[in-house]
Design a protein around this motif. Structure first.
Motif, mmCIF file in Angstrom:
data_model
loop_
_atom_site.group_PDB
_atom_site.id
_atom_site.type_symbol
_atom_site.label_atom_id
_atom_site.label_comp_id
_atom_site.label_asym_id
_atom_site.label_seq_id
_atom_site.Cartn_x
_atom_site.Cartn_y
_atom_site.Cartn_z
ATOM 1 N N VAL A 1 1.034 -1.461 -0.190
ATOM 2 C CA VAL A 1 -0.075 0.478 0.017
ATOM 3 C C VAL A 1 0.381 1.204 -0.251
ATOM 4 N N VAL A 2 1.855 1.379 0.890
ATOM 5 C CA VAL A 2 2.111 2.547 1.046
ATOM 6 C C VAL A 2 3.653 2.650 0.033
ATOM 7 N N TRP A 3 4.678 1.880 -1.051
ATOM 8 C CA TRP A 3 5.179 1.904 -1.951
ATOM 9 C C TRP A 3 3.981 1.869 -2.928
ATOM 10 N N ALA A 4 3.344 1.622 -3.398
ATOM 11 C CA ALA A 4 1.836 1.755 -4.333
ATOM 12 C C ALA A 4 1.652 3.737 -4.455
ATOM 13 N N THR A 5 0.756 3.761 -3.810
ATOM 14 C CA THR A 5 1.300 4.943 -2.696
ATOM 15 C C THR A 5 2.230 5.982 -2.806
ATOM 16 N N ALA B 1 -3.296 2.041 -4.665
ATOM 17 C CA ALA B 1 -2.587 1.676 -3.202
ATOM 18 C C ALA B 1 -3.921 0.569 -2.749
ATOM 19 N N VAL B 2 -4.773 0.971 -3.185
ATOM 20 C CA VAL B 2 -6.464 0.391 -3.103
ATOM 21 C C VAL B 2 -6.110 -1.546 -4.075
ATOM 22 N N ILE B 3 -5.405 -0.982 -4.918
ATOM 23 C CA ILE B 3 -5.367 -2.056 -6.097
ATOM 24 C C ILE B 3 -4.295 -3.300 -6.003
ATOM 25 N N ALA B 4 -3.207 -2.538 -5.494
ATOM 26 C CA ALA B 4 -1.647 -3.005 -4.694
ATOM 27 C C ALA B 4 -2.474 -4.116 -3.272
ATOM 28 N N GLY B 5 -2.862 -2.893 -2.487
ATOM 29 C CA GLY B 5 -3.106 -4.091 -1.676
ATOM 30 C C GLY B 5 -4.482 -4.753 -1.868
ATOM 31 N N THR B 6 -4.965 -4.826 -2.431
ATOM 32 C CA THR B 6 -6.574 -5.844 -2.215
ATOM 33 C C THR B 6 -5.143 -7.208 -3.363
ATOM 34 N N LEU C 1 -15.544 -5.399 1.117
ATOM 35 C CA LEU C 1 -14.901 -4.491 0.968
ATOM 36 C C LEU C 1 -13.808 -3.817 2.016
ATOM 37 N N TRP C 2 -14.372 -4.958 2.894
ATOM 38 C CA TRP C 2 -13.198 -4.702 4.027
ATOM 39 C C TRP C 2 -11.574 -4.160 4.086
ATOM 40 N N VAL C 3 -11.192 -5.037 3.363
ATOM 41 C CA VAL C 3 -9.733 -4.660 2.544
ATOM 42 C C VAL C 3 -9.640 -3.499 2.031
ATOM 43 N N PRO C 4 -10.115 -4.029 0.937
ATOM 44 C CA PRO C 4 -10.473 -2.423 -0.503
ATOM 45 C C PRO C 4 -10.167 -1.367 1.167
ATOM 46 N N VAL C 5 -11.054 -1.030 1.843
ATOM 47 C CA VAL C 5 -11.223 0.349 2.191
ATOM 48 C C VAL C 5 -10.130 0.354 3.449
ATOM 49 N N VAL C 6 -9.698 -0.393 4.398
ATOM 50 C CA VAL C 6 -8.415 -0.884 4.356
ATOM 51 C C VAL C 6 -7.383 0.454 4.122
ATOM 52 N N ALA C 7 -7.053 -0.763 3.206
ATOM 53 C CA ALA C 7 -5.933 -0.538 2.361
ATOM 54 C C ALA C 7 -6.072 1.857 1.576
ATOM 55 N N LEU C 8 -7.141 1.962 1.154
ATOM 56 C CA LEU C 8 -8.258 2.843 1.491
ATOM 57 C C LEU C 8 -7.301 4.237 2.542
ATOM 58 N N VAL C 9 -7.417 3.685 3.497
ATOM 59 C CA VAL C 9 -7.308 4.487 4.711
ATOM 60 C C VAL C 9 -6.183 4.372 4.933
#
Length: 277
Positions: free
Chosen positions: A139-143, A179-184, A196-204
């Protein structure tokens, strides 16, 4: 320039190997790395804010507090680490109010101590913790990467021109989406996706990562420094490299802590709370 670029690439590779190896092994290895990061972060914080120059005793208290929290984490006294950190922050605030000392002491203790605690708590000793750390890295690296390239390609309104003139809203949004895409995708490599829990966490976490980047830029601008230190050849300081990561870890740790308090599952690893059983 070629020599500097080679140095930057080499030091980046070494850092990545150390961090990823510690993440793989977990346990004591990762706890030691987390403690080292927290102590180096406090060194850079106290140097940038000139705590040692302004108040030697206050800075010594800061070092003692962060070192104690780091030792508790290394030796797996996790239940004591957070209360000790909270107590140290309260004492730092009281000291600042009573002696009209720098308020940056409490901030440095909180930032550095929570860095150690959150990193260690998320990794833990489980497979879920390993996956959770890789998830946060993704998430961080993609961001960071996509925010840079999207911002350069699209441009547009500045995100926070008084703090970091180079960052744009387009870059921030592009970084969050990536980040949402990479994290998911990272999550799906380990577990099935349910809701949607994981995509939401990735966004946060992506949003907090960008806030962390801006926060460090604010500190450096406030004290007129270019880099947090020169500890990492070609890269500046530790805070320059982990500002977004630690804020994302703060958010993940607080999400897990909040869930544990609400559901009365105090002994459940943070990675399990983030990704489910």
């Amino acid at each position: 320039m070629q020599s500097e670029l080679r140095l930057r690439i080499l030091s980046g590779i070494v850092l990545a190997i150390v961090v990823l190896a510690a993440t793989w092994f977990g346990g004591l290895a990762f706890r030691v790395v987390a403690a080292a990061i927290g102590l180096l972060v406090y060194y850079e914080w106290s140097t940038m804010t000139r705590l040692a120059e302004k108040d030697f005793r206050a800075n010594a208290f800061g070092w003692l507090s962060v070192a104690l929290v780091a030792a508790l984490v290394v030796f797996a006294f996790d239940d004591l680490a957070l209360p000790v950190l909270l107590g140290a922050v309260v004492l730092a605030i009281v000291y600042a109010l009573a002696s009209q000392a720098s308020n940056w002491l409490a901030g440095g203790v909180a930032y550095s101590g929570l860095t150690v605690i959150s990193l260690a708590a998320i990794r833990g000793d489980s497979a879920h913790g390993f996956a959770a750390m890789l998830f946060i890295f993704a998430v961080v690296w993609a961001t960071d990467i996509l925010a840079y390239f999207v911002g350069r390609a699209i441009g547009g309104p500045k995100l926070a021109p008084s703090i970091s003139p180079g960052k744009t809203w387009s870059g921030a949004i592009g970084g969050a989406i990536s980040a949402v895409i990479a994290g998911t995708l990272l999550h799906m490599a380990f577990f099935s996706l349910d809701g949607l829990w994981v995509p939401v966490v990735a966004l946060v976490l992506s949003v907090f990562s960008q806030i962390g980047d801006l926060f460090e830029s604010f500190i450096k601008r406030r004290f007129g420094v270019k880099d947090s230190s020169r500890l990492i050849p070609g890269h500046g300081g530790v805070m320059d490299r982990v500002d977004g990561l630690v804020f994302a870890c703060f958010a993940a740790f607080l999400i897990a802590l909040g869930d544990a308090i609400v559901s009365s599952t105090a002994n459940t690893p943070a990675g399990v709370i983030l990704f489910g059983p």
